[in-house]
Write an enzyme that holds these catalytic residues in place. Structure first.
Site, PDB file in Angstrom:
ATOM      1  CG  ASN A 191      44.600  46.988  39.709  1.00 57.04           C
ATOM      2  OD1 ASN A 191      43.911  47.058  40.873  1.00 57.04           O
ATOM      3  ND2 ASN A 191      44.998  47.589  38.908  1.00 57.04           N
ATOM      4  CD1 TRP A 192      38.836  42.947  41.447  1.00 55.01           C
ATOM      5  CD2 TRP A 192      38.090  43.197  43.716  1.00 55.01           C
ATOM      6  NE1 TRP A 192      37.983  41.734  41.725  1.00 55.01           N
ATOM      7  CE2 TRP A 192      37.742  41.822  43.261  1.00 55.01           C
ATOM      8  CE3 TRP A 192      37.790  43.493  44.931  1.00 55.01           C
ATOM      9  CZ2 TRP A 192      36.993  40.844  44.030  1.00 55.01           C
ATOM     10  CZ3 TRP A 192      37.219  42.399  45.694  1.00 55.01           C
ATOM     11  CH2 TRP A 192      36.861  41.098  45.234  1.00 55.01           C
ATOM     12  CE  LYS A 193      42.595  49.175  36.596  1.00 54.83           C
ATOM     13  NZ  LYS A 193      42.727  49.808  35.055  1.00 54.83           N
ATOM     14  CG  HIS A 236      48.083  50.834  37.822  1.00 59.29           C
ATOM     15  ND1 HIS A 236      47.228  51.944  36.888  1.00 59.29           N
ATOM     16  CD2 HIS A 236      47.664  49.713  37.367  1.00 59.29           C
ATOM     17  CE1 HIS A 236      46.557  51.037  36.073  1.00 59.29           C
ATOM     18  NE2 HIS A 236      46.935  49.749  36.255  1.00 59.29           N
ATOM     19  CD  GLU A 288      48.898  46.747  33.933  1.00 62.47           C
ATOM     20  OE1 GLU A 288      47.754  45.998  34.002  1.00 62.47           O
ATOM     21  OE2 GLU A 288      48.288  47.851  34.665  1.00 62.47           O
ATOM     22  CB  SER A 342      41.525  45.417  27.259  1.00 57.32           C
ATOM     23  OG  SER A 342      41.420  46.896  27.360  1.00 57.32           O
ATOM     24  N   GLY A 394      42.252  43.878  34.740  1.00 50.76           N
ATOM     25  CA  GLY A 394      41.517  45.136  35.776  1.00 50.76           C
ATOM     26  C   GLY A 394      39.830  44.638  35.638  1.00 50.76           C
TER      27      GLY A 394
HETATM   28  P1  13P Z   1      41.887  46.583  32.137  1.00 50.24           P
HETATM   29  O1  13P Z   1      41.798  45.060  31.968  1.00 50.24           O
HETATM   30  O2  13P Z   1      40.582  47.137  32.553  1.00 50.24           O
HETATM   31  O3  13P Z   1      42.251  47.029  30.785  1.00 50.24           O
HETATM   32  O4  13P Z   1      42.951  47.052  33.398  1.00 50.24           O
HETATM   33  C1  13P Z   1      44.158  46.774  33.106  1.00 50.24           C
HETATM   34  C2  13P Z   1      44.895  47.264  34.376  1.00 50.24           C
HETATM   35  O5  13P Z   1      45.261  48.496  34.396  1.00 50.24           O
HETATM   36  C3  13P Z   1      45.287  46.490  35.449  1.00 50.24           C
HETATM   37  O6  13P Z   1      46.059  47.082  36.359  1.00 50.24           O
END
Ligand code: 13P
Length: 256
Positions: free
Chosen positions: A10-12, A96, A166, A215, A236
């Site tokens: 998930n590149w956000k 999300h 999550e 994480s 992420g």
């Molecule tokens: P992180 O891996 O940065 O904690 O993000 C997890 C996330 O929200 C994936 O959708």
């Protein structure tokens, strides 16, 4: 349960530019095809999808991070499920915690899931509690999220849904975060499968892939799958660095 593990990056709201997105996508794609036990996906920002979709392959497909709850029409700024389907988007994250934070409700997420299913896109439904400070109430939080987000979805369609557990307290951007253990993951995965079985029967529940996200990095990846029972992962931050993301894929691929 699935044979191939599903690893969704998930590149956000990253990276900053399209050329960088292309470069990163291509370096992941180049190496990912060698790992046959893994299906890899990048959930990219909308504006990068048309370009990245042209580069996608059997080894690395493209996903989205959000979709409109409506089919079409006067919804300024929205992107519909059929628009995504026309770009060969295979998966789309919904629910999300970072979008729930903006006010998305389970009912609204339910509408998005229905739009995705009718467009032939697999929803990746994120569920998870904000914290674990209140006894076992977090199980109830996740149960309600599942029941309300999946309300009215036929058994047939249920098998096409992916669930991502999550826990918000373990996400890298959460203030005062702490690590989830493979045992935390295992407990919730068993519980999610039970809730799904109560809703749609054991066979359907067994066919649904349940991912873990929060994480995940190359050190923790294998434990969430081997001990935690996850069918895949939703990293992420670690997906932004092609080397780290590929290391997660490699570690996963090595698991039996
Ligand atoms: P992180 O891996 O940065 O904690 O993000 C997890 C996330 O929200 C994936 O959708």
């Amino acid at each position: 349960m699935r044979k191939k593990k599903l690893i969704v990056g998930n590149w956000k709201m990253n990276p900053r530019t399209l050329p960088l997105a292309r470069t990163n996508f291509l370096s992941i794609k180049k190496a990912a095809s060698a790992y046959k036990n893994v299906e890899a996906v990048i959930a990219a920002p909308f504006v990068y999808i048309p370009e990245l979709a042209k580069l996608a392959s059997a080894g690395l497909s493209i996903g989205a991070q959000n979709v409109s709850a409506e089919k079409e029409g006067a919804f300024t700024g929205e992107i519909s499920a059929s628009m995504l389907a026309s770009l060969k988007v295979k998966y789309c994250i919904v629910g999300h915690s970072e979008r729930r934070e903006l006010g998305e409700t389970n009912e609204f997420i339910n509408k998005k899931i229905k739009q995705l299913l009718s467009a032939g896109i697999a929803p990746i439904l994120c569920v998870g509690e904000r914290d674990r400070d209140h006894g076992m109430l977090y199980l109830g939080t996740v149960k309600t999220q599942l029941e309300e987000c999946l309300a009215g979805i036929s058994k047939n369609m249920m098998g096409r849904i992916v669930i991502a557990y999550e826990p918000v307290w373990a996400i890298s951007s959460t203030a005062n975060r702490r690590d989830a253990t493979p045992e935390d993951c295992q407990e919730m995965h068993i519980y999610i499968r039970k809730v799904l079985a109560d809703m749609s029967g054991g066979t359907v529940a067994d066919s649904v892939a349940i991912l873990y996200g929060g994480s995940v990095d190359e050190k923790s990846a294998a434990g969430f799958i081997a001990t935690g029972g996850a069918d895949g992962l939703l990293p992420g931050r670690a997906s932004l660095n092609p080397k780290t993301f590929l290391a997660i894929i490699k570690k996963t691929n090595e698991l039996k």
